[in-house]
Design a protein around this motif. Sequence first.
Motif, mmCIF file in Angstrom:
data_model
loop_
_atom_site.group_PDB
_atom_site.id
_atom_site.type_symbol
_atom_site.label_atom_id
_atom_site.label_comp_id
_atom_site.label_asym_id
_atom_site.label_seq_id
_atom_site.Cartn_x
_atom_site.Cartn_y
_atom_site.Cartn_z
ATOM 1 N N ARG A 1 2.768 11.411 -2.434
ATOM 2 C CA ARG A 1 2.605 11.918 -3.791
ATOM 3 C C ARG A 1 2.150 10.780 -4.683
ATOM 4 N NH1 ARG A 1 4.702 16.245 -6.250
ATOM 5 N NH2 ARG A 1 4.834 16.247 -8.490
ATOM 6 N N ARG A 2 0.939 10.858 -5.145
ATOM 7 C CA ARG A 2 0.397 9.801 -5.986
ATOM 8 C C ARG A 2 -0.048 10.401 -7.292
ATOM 9 N NH1 ARG A 2 -4.698 5.775 -4.736
ATOM 10 N NH2 ARG A 2 -4.847 4.887 -6.815
ATOM 11 N N ILE A 3 0.578 9.975 -8.355
ATOM 12 C CA ILE A 3 0.192 10.452 -9.672
ATOM 13 C C ILE A 3 -0.473 9.306 -10.402
ATOM 14 C CG2 ILE A 3 0.987 11.418 -11.835
ATOM 15 C CD1 ILE A 3 1.264 13.262 -9.430
ATOM 16 N N SER A 4 -1.716 9.502 -10.771
ATOM 17 C CA SER A 4 -2.472 8.453 -11.415
ATOM 18 C C SER A 4 -1.881 8.120 -12.767
ATOM 19 C CB SER A 4 -3.915 8.934 -11.577
ATOM 20 O OG SER A 4 -4.653 8.053 -12.341
ATOM 21 N N PRO B 1 3.102 -4.687 -11.037
ATOM 22 C CA PRO B 1 3.916 -3.516 -11.399
ATOM 23 C C PRO B 1 3.747 -2.387 -10.394
ATOM 24 C CG PRO B 1 1.911 -3.513 -12.690
ATOM 25 C CD PRO B 1 1.845 -4.738 -11.818
ATOM 26 N N SER B 2 4.610 -1.394 -10.502
ATOM 27 C CA SER B 2 4.503 -0.215 -9.640
ATOM 28 C C SER B 2 3.650 0.870 -10.284
ATOM 29 C CB SER B 2 5.897 0.349 -9.330
ATOM 30 O OG SER B 2 6.567 0.699 -10.527
ATOM 31 N N ALA B 3 3.424 0.789 -11.606
ATOM 32 C CA ALA B 3 2.623 1.813 -12.284
ATOM 33 C C ALA B 3 2.091 1.261 -13.601
ATOM 34 C CB ALA B 3 3.445 3.077 -12.539
ATOM 35 N N THR C 1 3.230 -1.603 -18.371
ATOM 36 C CA THR C 1 3.492 -1.831 -16.958
ATOM 37 C C THR C 1 4.941 -1.473 -16.660
ATOM 38 O OG1 THR C 1 4.093 -4.162 -17.338
ATOM 39 C CG2 THR C 1 1.795 -3.676 -16.774
ATOM 40 N N PHE C 2 5.160 -0.923 -15.471
ATOM 41 C CA PHE C 2 6.486 -0.518 -15.022
ATOM 42 C C PHE C 2 6.797 -1.262 -13.734
ATOM 43 C CE2 PHE C 2 4.554 2.804 -17.442
ATOM 44 C CZ PHE C 2 5.557 3.259 -18.271
ATOM 45 N N HIS D 1 14.984 5.507 -12.563
ATOM 46 C CA HIS D 1 14.483 5.311 -11.210
ATOM 47 C C HIS D 1 13.817 3.936 -11.089
ATOM 48 C CE1 HIS D 1 15.179 9.522 -10.215
ATOM 49 N NE2 HIS D 1 14.572 9.848 -11.341
ATOM 50 N N PRO D 2 14.085 3.192 -10.030
ATOM 51 C CA PRO D 2 13.289 1.989 -9.756
ATOM 52 C C PRO D 2 11.895 2.416 -9.333
ATOM 53 C CG PRO D 2 14.735 2.467 -7.905
ATOM 54 C CD PRO D 2 15.083 3.471 -8.975
ATOM 55 N N ASP D 3 10.912 1.562 -9.379
ATOM 56 C CA ASP D 3 9.548 1.951 -8.976
ATOM 57 C C ASP D 3 9.156 3.263 -9.644
ATOM 58 O OD1 ASP D 3 9.495 -0.278 -7.385
ATOM 59 O OD2 ASP D 3 10.215 0.795 -5.626
ATOM 60 N N CYS D 4 9.039 3.200 -10.956
ATOM 61 C CA CYS D 4 8.859 4.387 -11.805
ATOM 62 C C CYS D 4 7.690 5.262 -11.369
ATOM 63 C CB CYS D 4 8.624 3.925 -13.233
ATOM 64 S SG CYS D 4 7.974 5.188 -14.321
ATOM 65 N N ASN D 5 7.944 6.553 -11.334
ATOM 66 C CA ASN D 5 6.878 7.542 -11.226
ATOM 67 C C ASN D 5 6.570 7.993 -12.647
ATOM 68 O OD1 ASN D 5 5.432 9.996 -11.023
ATOM 69 N ND2 ASN D 5 6.290 10.383 -9.012
#
Length: 399
Positions: free
Chosen positions: A4-7, A322-324, A336-337, A362-366
């Motif tokens: 699941r990848r949300i841009s 960052p993760s996102a 940045t997250f 949540h870690p590694d934010c979506n």
Amino acid sequence: MEGRRISARYSSRRIVASKGGRRRRGGSSNGTLNHNSIVNKLQSREISPKPHRAFATTTAHQRFTTMRLVQEYDTHDRKFSSNSSITLPFLMKRSKLVEIVAAKNLVFALCHSGLCAAFSRDTNERICFLNVSPDEVIRSLFYNKNNDSLITVSVYASENFSSLKCRSTGIEYIRRGRPDDGFPLFESESLKWPGFVEFDDVNGKVLTYSAQDSVYKVFDLKNYTLLYSISDRHVQEIKISPGIMLLIFNRNSGHIPLQILSIEDGTVLKSFNHLLHRNKKVDFIEQFNEKLLVKQENENLQILDVRNAELTEISRTEFMTPSAFIFLYENQLFLTFRNRTVSVWNFRGELVTSFEDHLLWHPDCNTNNIYITSDQDLIISYCRADSDVQWLEGNGNAL
């Protein structure tokens, strides 16, 4: 979540096929502003270089003091579970929500299991479930405001949950409880892993990638007609920005070839190479209008202006991968997250602000869990703090 990848670029959303109470601040206890608070906020509005934004920002908390629970909806239905023709047992079990979409007077709730329900805000009742096939698992939702429809992206047990299928259903049909009256989209495309579909609300486009033949296709979001195709097995990734697309090709030993295309017709606007450190992997490449962000493992973040080749760097000790991302086009900033923290940067390489009292749940934010207002002056996010949700605001230069 696997597959699941949300841009994180404005309101573009990519779905990839799979492999097999509240803290109070700045107000009195009864929710009204005291005299000093009013004076300070009015003074800030008058002397600020951006008075409208500054006043809106400083009064952000008061905008939500009257928020109250109005209605609760429940996607779980024992009657549905016992009498439905659904053949997948996990769809009948209660699971957490992963997406909530509001369109007109309807609310759509998608569960982690893949069950999706539609509710009416007029009657406060569930209208129907959007799973129209007994083995359908809905992966994501997208409200297409161009033609007032809801697009569901699904996988099916009969295909081993490996291929994405898209379906468009008019909001009016859903309101009447007739989700079966929708029609399939992009039937000619093979969207098996690592294929994907990406909905770009800003440009009004849909990008698909068929891994089977290595072809990217761009469709019009209004009527789903094919606009053009990009067939090049050397293209590694495509990034979308307002008006343009960035094509990232397979890297060579000391550089990576890049192209900037017009999103409207695929015309090549600029081709260039970006130098890389040898033998170090690329953490990410992102595009923000004329700015290119490149980060390699254990190296500084590079911000390149593609118009004049001006290069700005942020030390690797200050900027960690960052993760996102979320780009704020109105403010010329980017968020940045990383882990559970949020930071705001400008394109001069400066840290504008960080929310030290704001710890994401949540870690590694979506970025599904992040909402930014249209004026980009307020972030609403799901946090781990004294209460589950905090309202965050900047101080003039932030958001």
